[in-house]
Scaffold this active site. Structure first.
Site, PDB file in Angstrom:
ATOM      1  CB  ALA A 136      -0.923  -0.008   1.217  1.00 39.42           C
ATOM      2  CB  SER A 137       0.040   4.829  -0.236  1.00 38.09           C
ATOM      3  OG  SER A 137      -0.887   4.896   0.829  1.00 38.09           O
ATOM      4  N   GLY A 139       2.992   1.296   3.470  1.00 37.00           N
ATOM      5  CA  GLY A 139       3.955   0.219   3.712  1.00 37.00           C
ATOM      6  C   GLY A 139       3.556  -1.057   3.010  1.00 37.00           C
ATOM      7  CD  GLN A 140       7.058  -4.002   0.522  1.00 37.79           C
ATOM      8  OE1 GLN A 140       6.723  -3.363  -0.476  1.00 37.79           O
ATOM      9  NE2 GLN A 140       8.116  -4.804   0.529  1.00 37.79           N
ATOM     10  CB  VAL A 141       1.966  -7.126   4.887  1.00 43.78           C
ATOM     11  CG1 VAL A 141       1.893  -8.234   5.936  1.00 43.78           C
ATOM     12  CG2 VAL A 141       1.196  -5.906   5.351  1.00 43.78           C
ATOM     13  CE  LYS A 155       0.159  -2.655   8.536  1.00 42.53           C
ATOM     14  NZ  LYS A 155      -1.126  -2.054   8.971  1.00 42.53           N
ATOM     15  CG  ASP A 290     -11.419  -0.664   5.590  1.00 34.16           C
ATOM     16  OD1 ASP A 290     -12.431  -0.651   4.871  1.00 34.16           O
ATOM     17  OD2 ASP A 290     -10.261  -0.726   5.131  1.00 34.16           O
TER      18      ASP A 290
END
Length: 563
Positions: A136-137, A139-141, A155, A290
């Site tokens: 994503a904008s 970070g990443q997992v 994360k 969400d």
């Protein structure tokens, strides 16, 4: 301010040119932005590409946001939950925005993790997957395994993302300063407040410890639930830039074939999910904001799992009661009760005509009252409520829109799994429970204690306030500012002021008399005493307290009318 303008000059010029290219020349030519674009590059309305002008204004706004990049996309996504500020067509466009950001190099991710933890990767993890699970904008997992054998996900925040976001936020503040008047004319009454709120949200999202705290709070609230599970955050090896969380396997809640293969009832899964979510709203006042299908997993044993707690909504007890009151008023076909609940829910409201407001709510009730329960849609109701909020410029807590959005998402999930799923059937018993809680002896006692505290504070400060007023009068320093907007209104206000001043003066006189009565000497047997004080003293204090209570009630009613 000047320093910020210079540092962002190039980027602001780019923004202005993008606005012009998509046909928003008026947003540039009618604001100080026009000075930043050379005459040779000021494209007129007629010279633009025809394809742009075949789209709607709202679509062009979405195109601009997409071109400006991730921070602006996040702002638009956040604004898509604010139906009190934006018209519904623009919200529909903002909901289409996606932050499609490619993953960054895995070695960079590993370097960040080692720097944040202060240890080499192999001293913490026995395995670390080089292919990210998602990006994503922010970070990443990555999936990994601790030396203890526990499977986790990590994360990792993007390199330089904090500096980029801070730069874009400074740019947003500068753009609002330059275009604030134009935006207000377009109906966005408080653009600076919007940017400030977004800045707080982004600052919180950039700090992964905030998400870890939210997860721990949910784990505590649902510790005894057997059908609901929240992954465990590993706070001891997490920082503000990396977050290590327990890995939980499962399928998406909408994967009906997998649920059936595991021998689970999709209908039961949908009902459990809705019950859990309504419990979050109406019992705990803290909810996962969400709940799209990718964030709601189901284990083979039927346990539901929520992941990604980057967006969490909260409501106070009073907001919870007011929000429930809107639905209860609608169910009772009571537009006046619904209007009062809306006003209690609103942070600020500027309803010029309460009759027109009640009439709009009455029309809304009539539209839905004629429908059979099975034909009612949460999506239609949410849109209708948001339209009323926008039309009458009610500033309600942002959590309200998060709830409405989440209920619409959950209704969509429910209809995939449950052919007879109806959101209203689930909400109804929670509404009755809220009414019972609101008028319970415990809650009434709590409200009485609060009112008593307020009254005591008034009694304690009133003598000092009156002395201050008397001193100003004696020195000739008392100033009264009057705005003549109508003689009748002025006379009515003056009459109210005089009446309250008389009540206050009598109350003060009774307090003074009570004090003087303590200094008097009375013949034996002619003055009864109670608890060591003359009865006349108690009478005087009682009258004074009664008058002060009247003043307090009049003041409270005035505040409610002005809200």
């Amino acid at each position: 301010m000047f320093k910020n303008t210079i540092s962002n000059l190039t980027r602001i010029r780019q923004v202005a040119e993008v606005l012009i290219r998509y046909g928003f020349e008026d947003a540039v030519t009618s604001t100080p932005l026009r000075r930043l674009v050379p005459k040779s590059r000021r494209i007129s309305w007629q010279e633009g590409e025809q394809a742009v002008f075949e789209t709607t204004r709202w679509q062009r706004i979405r195109m601009i946001i997409e071109e400006l990049g991730p921070t602006f996309i996040k702002l638009a996504q956040a604004m898509s939950n604010r139906a009190d500020l934006l018209p519904q067509p623009l919200i529909d466009e903002f909901e289409k925005l996606q932050s499609n950001v490619p993953p960054f190099d895995v070695q960079v991710a590993k370097d960040i993790i080692e720097r944040e933890m202060g240890h080499p990767l192999d001293e913490v993890f026995s395995e670390f997957d080089n292919v990210p699970l998602g990006s994503a904008s922010i970070g990443q997992v990555h999936r990994a395994r601790l030396l203890s054998g526990e499977e986790v996900v990590v994360k990792v925040q993007r390199p330089g993302v904090q500096e980029k976001v801070r730069s874009d936020l400074a740019l947003l503040h500068e753009l609002v300063r330059l275009t604030g008047n134009f935006l207000r004319k377009q109906g966005l009454s408080n653009p600076q407040d919007v940017v400030d709120a977004f800045e707080r949200s982004m600052t919180k999202e950039l700090d992964y410890t905030s998400e870890a705290r939210s997860m721990e709070q949910f784990r505590s609230l649902y510790a005894t639930y057997e059908t609901f599970y929240i992954p465990k955050p590993y706070r001891d090896i997490s920082t503000s830039r990396i977050l290590v969380i327990e890995f939980v396997s499962g399928c998406k809640i909408t994967d009906k074939p997998q649920l059936l293969e595991w021998g689970l009832s999709p209908e039961k899964v949908a009902e459990t999910g809705m019950d859990i979510y309504l419990t979050q709203i109406f019992e705990f006042g803290m909810f996962h904001a969400d709940p799209h299908p990718g964030n709601v997993l189901v284990r083979p044993d039927g346990t539901l799992v929520l992941i990604d707690f980057g967006m969490v909504g909260k409501m106070s007890k009073q907001q919870k009661y007011a929000f429930a009151g809107v639905f209860i008023g609608m169910a009772r076909q009571d537009p006046r009760g619904m209007a009062l609940s809306f006003r209690r829910l609103a942070i600020t409201s500027d309803i010029q005509d309460m009759r027109a407001f009640e009439a709009s709510l009455s029309e809304l009730i009539e539209d839905f009252a004629s429908l059979d329960v099975k034909d009612m849609s949460m999506s239609d109701l949410a849109e209708a409520l948001q339209s009323v909020i926008y039309t009458y410029k009610l500033q309600v807590p942002g959590a309200v829109f998060l709830i409405l959005r989440a209920l619409v998402i959950l209704e969509g999930i429910g209809k995939v799994l449950h052919p007879r799923f109806n959101t209203f059937e689930f909400v109804r018993p929670y509404g009755a429970r809220i009414v019972a809680e609101q008028y319970s002896a415990e809650n009434i006692l709590s409200e009485a204690e609060y009112t008593g505290t307020q009254l005591l504070a008034l009694i304690q400060t009133l003598p000092a306030d009156i002395r201050q007023i008397v001193r100003k009068i004696s020195r000739g320093d008392l100033r009264v500012r009057v705005e003549l907007s109508g003689y009748l209104l002025l006379l009515r206000k003056a009459d109210q002021l005089v009446s309250r001043a008389i009540l206050a003066a009598v109350a003060v006189a009774m307090i003074l008399f009570a004090g003087l009565s303590l200094l008097g000497t009375y013949p034996a047997g002619q003055m009864p005493y109670y608890r060591g004080l003359p009865v006349v003293t108690w009478y005087s204090l009682g009258v004074a307290a009664f008058l002060l209570l009247i003043l307090f009630i009049l003041g409270s009613k005035r505040e409610q009318r002005e809200q």
